[in-house]
Design an enzyme around this catalytic site. Structure first.
Site, mmCIF file in Angstrom:
data_model
loop_
_atom_site.group_PDB
_atom_site.id
_atom_site.type_symbol
_atom_site.label_atom_id
_atom_site.label_comp_id
_atom_site.label_asym_id
_atom_site.label_seq_id
_atom_site.Cartn_x
_atom_site.Cartn_y
_atom_site.Cartn_z
ATOM 1 N N SER A 115 0.851 -1.195 0.000
ATOM 2 C CA SER A 115 0.000 0.000 0.000
ATOM 3 C C SER A 115 0.882 1.238 0.000
ATOM 4 O O SER A 115 1.691 1.427 0.910
ATOM 5 C CB SER A 115 -0.891 0.014 1.245
ATOM 6 O OG SER A 115 -1.427 1.316 1.399
ATOM 7 N N HIS A 127 -1.323 -1.315 -4.205
ATOM 8 C CA HIS A 127 -2.603 -1.055 -3.525
ATOM 9 C C HIS A 127 -2.710 0.445 -3.258
ATOM 10 O O HIS A 127 -1.820 1.055 -2.669
ATOM 11 C CB HIS A 127 -2.633 -1.852 -2.223
ATOM 12 C CG HIS A 127 -3.928 -1.794 -1.477
ATOM 13 N ND1 HIS A 127 -5.029 -2.558 -1.814
ATOM 14 C CD2 HIS A 127 -4.302 -1.072 -0.386
ATOM 15 C CE1 HIS A 127 -6.015 -2.302 -0.959
ATOM 16 N NE2 HIS A 127 -5.603 -1.399 -0.083
ATOM 17 N N ASP A 165 -4.945 3.383 -1.588
ATOM 18 C CA ASP A 165 -5.989 3.616 -0.577
ATOM 19 C C ASP A 165 -6.608 4.996 -0.739
ATOM 20 O O ASP A 165 -5.957 6.011 -0.509
ATOM 21 C CB ASP A 165 -5.372 3.501 0.823
ATOM 22 C CG ASP A 165 -5.136 2.062 1.227
ATOM 23 O OD1 ASP A 165 -6.084 1.253 1.120
ATOM 24 O OD2 ASP A 165 -4.011 1.736 1.645
ATOM 25 N N MET A 224 -9.325 7.617 0.660
ATOM 26 C CA MET A 224 -10.117 7.930 1.863
ATOM 27 C C MET A 224 -10.714 9.316 1.707
ATOM 28 O O MET A 224 -10.010 10.244 1.302
ATOM 29 C CB MET A 224 -9.212 7.914 3.092
ATOM 30 C CG MET A 224 -8.515 6.593 3.298
ATOM 31 S SD MET A 224 -7.449 6.684 4.741
ATOM 32 C CE MET A 224 -6.738 5.044 4.713
ATOM 33 N N HIS A 226 -8.602 0.806 -3.527
ATOM 34 C CA HIS A 226 -9.480 0.546 -2.380
ATOM 35 C C HIS A 226 -10.226 1.828 -2.028
ATOM 36 O O HIS A 226 -9.652 2.754 -1.448
ATOM 37 C CB HIS A 226 -8.589 0.057 -1.227
ATOM 38 C CG HIS A 226 -9.313 -0.281 0.026
ATOM 39 N ND1 HIS A 226 -8.658 -0.559 1.212
ATOM 40 C CD2 HIS A 226 -10.632 -0.409 0.310
ATOM 41 C CE1 HIS A 226 -9.547 -0.826 2.152
ATOM 42 N NE2 HIS A 226 -10.753 -0.730 1.645
ATOM 43 N N MET A 240 -12.361 3.788 0.131
ATOM 44 C CA MET A 240 -12.973 3.944 1.461
ATOM 45 C C MET A 240 -13.725 5.268 1.432
ATOM 46 O O MET A 240 -13.337 6.253 2.069
ATOM 47 C CB MET A 240 -11.869 3.922 2.534
ATOM 48 C CG MET A 240 -11.287 2.525 2.727
ATOM 49 S SD MET A 240 -9.740 2.530 3.648
ATOM 50 C CE MET A 240 -8.596 2.785 2.306
ATOM 51 N N MET A 246 -11.032 -6.794 5.591
ATOM 52 C CA MET A 246 -10.266 -5.845 6.415
ATOM 53 C C MET A 246 -9.876 -6.513 7.728
ATOM 54 O O MET A 246 -10.742 -6.993 8.459
ATOM 55 C CB MET A 246 -11.084 -4.585 6.718
ATOM 56 C CG MET A 246 -11.320 -3.657 5.534
ATOM 57 S SD MET A 246 -9.839 -3.165 4.627
ATOM 58 C CE MET A 246 -8.900 -2.303 5.888
ATOM 59 N N ASP A 260 -6.258 -7.077 4.231
ATOM 60 C CA ASP A 260 -5.691 -5.729 4.323
ATOM 61 C C ASP A 260 -5.695 -5.247 5.769
ATOM 62 O O ASP A 260 -6.753 -5.119 6.389
ATOM 63 C CB ASP A 260 -6.562 -4.793 3.461
ATOM 64 C CG ASP A 260 -5.999 -3.378 3.360
ATOM 65 O OD1 ASP A 260 -4.895 -3.112 3.884
ATOM 66 O OD2 ASP A 260 -6.683 -2.540 2.734
HETATM 67 C C1 DX5 Z 1 -6.238 0.882 5.982
HETATM 68 C C2 DX5 Z 1 -5.814 0.698 4.546
HETATM 69 C C3 DX5 Z 1 -4.678 -0.241 4.406
HETATM 70 C C4 DX5 Z 1 -3.407 0.236 5.045
HETATM 71 C C5 DX5 Z 1 -2.585 -0.936 5.408
HETATM 72 O O1 DX5 Z 1 -7.368 1.654 6.042
HETATM 73 O O2 DX5 Z 1 -6.885 0.185 3.776
HETATM 74 O O3 DX5 Z 1 -4.457 -0.609 3.055
HETATM 75 O O4 DX5 Z 1 -2.663 1.087 4.220
HETATM 76 O O5 DX5 Z 1 -1.515 -0.514 6.191
HETATM 77 P P1 DX5 Z 1 -0.754 -1.505 7.188
HETATM 78 O O6 DX5 Z 1 -0.172 -2.624 6.359
HETATM 79 O O7 DX5 Z 1 0.284 -0.623 7.790
HETATM 80 O O8 DX5 Z 1 -1.755 -2.020 8.174
HETATM 81 ZN ZN ZN Z 2 -6.436 -0.679 1.742
#
Ligand code: DX5
Ligand code: ZN
Length: 220
Positions: A10, A33, A35, A37, A66, A68, A137, A175
């Site tokens: 990620s 990956h 992320d 948000m 991903h 979110m 998750m 994840d």
């Molecule tokens: C969390 C994200 C993850 C995150 C994982 O909300 O969706 O993808 O970046 O990070 P680590 O591997 O540090 O838990």
């Molecule tokens: Zn993620």
């Protein structure tokens, strides 16, 4: 049938001021990956379609995006245009996951859903054929660097049984909190793909860490 381990670092844990170098440091990765948000669905904000398009220009690897975010319906076309290979939305953010999966596949993108730790998997089992991937998750979404929640592996085992019994090609990805200490348990439970943020980017040699994670998943 479980796939050979796919490692998806990620970039949330990367240094955004030098994204090109940070992506070059994960040359051994299978996927990247990404992320997204929105500060509403999760209490944190990352980046949007423009940075996703920048990442697309910096690597040929598949982009596992991903989302979110609230109202994923409104955004999937923009992320498809930004170059997503897979679009993962949260089932908690939509009323009709199957319809959204169809929209995503019609855009020529692989469709996936994710669930927060408190969301049960059972209601979604009859619809797995509409999805190329399920992202379980193993932390509360929103932040990197949290501790792995081993109880989420029950969902993985349930998915593995269902996918294998029906001969589906749906991949199971996990994840949150994946590291050299936790990846073997996730692989044993039946995961095909593994997201790792801090474990990879906190390592002195991120490409070497990706290889080590893959080995540990394979040996388990
Ligand atoms: C969390 C994200 C993850 C995150 C994982 O909300 O969706 O993808 O970046 O990070 P680590 O591997 O540090 O838990
Ligand atoms: Zn993620």
């Amino acid at each position: 049938m479980q796939h050979a381990p796919i490692i998806a670092p990620s970039i949330l844990a990367a240094d955004f001021s030098r994204l090109g170098e940070e992506i070059a440091r994960i040359s051994t990765a299978d996927w990247v990956h990404v992320d997204i948000m929105d500060g509403h669905f999760v209490p944190n904000l990352s980046f949007g379609p423009d940075i996703t398009a920048t990442v697309r220009a910096l690597t040929d690897k598949p982009l596992d995006v991903h989302l979110m975010i609230e109202n994923p319906e409104r955004w999937v076309e923009r992320y498809a245009r930004a170059g997503a290979t897979t679009l993962i939305f949260h089932v908690e953010a939509t009323e009709d996951p199957v319809r959204l999966a169809r929209t995503i596949r019609d855009l020529g993108v692989r469709a996936a859903f994710s669930l927060k730790p408190a969301t049960p998997i059972e209601p979604y089992l009859p619809h797995l054929e509409h999805f190329d991937e399920v992202l379980v998750m193993s932390v509360e979404p929103g932040f990197g660097g949290q501790s792995f929640m081993p109880d989420q592996l029950d969902k993985v085992r349930t998915l593995r049984r269902e996918i294998d019994a029906r001969g589906l090609a749906t991949l199971i990805e996990i994840d949150g909190g994946i590291s050299e200490e936790t990846i073997a348990a996730a692989a044993q439970a039946g995961c095909d793909a593994f997201v790792a943020g801090s474990a990879v980017y906190k390592a002195e040699d991120p490409a070497g860490m990706v290889t080590s994670l893959r080995e540990r998943a394979r040996l388990s």
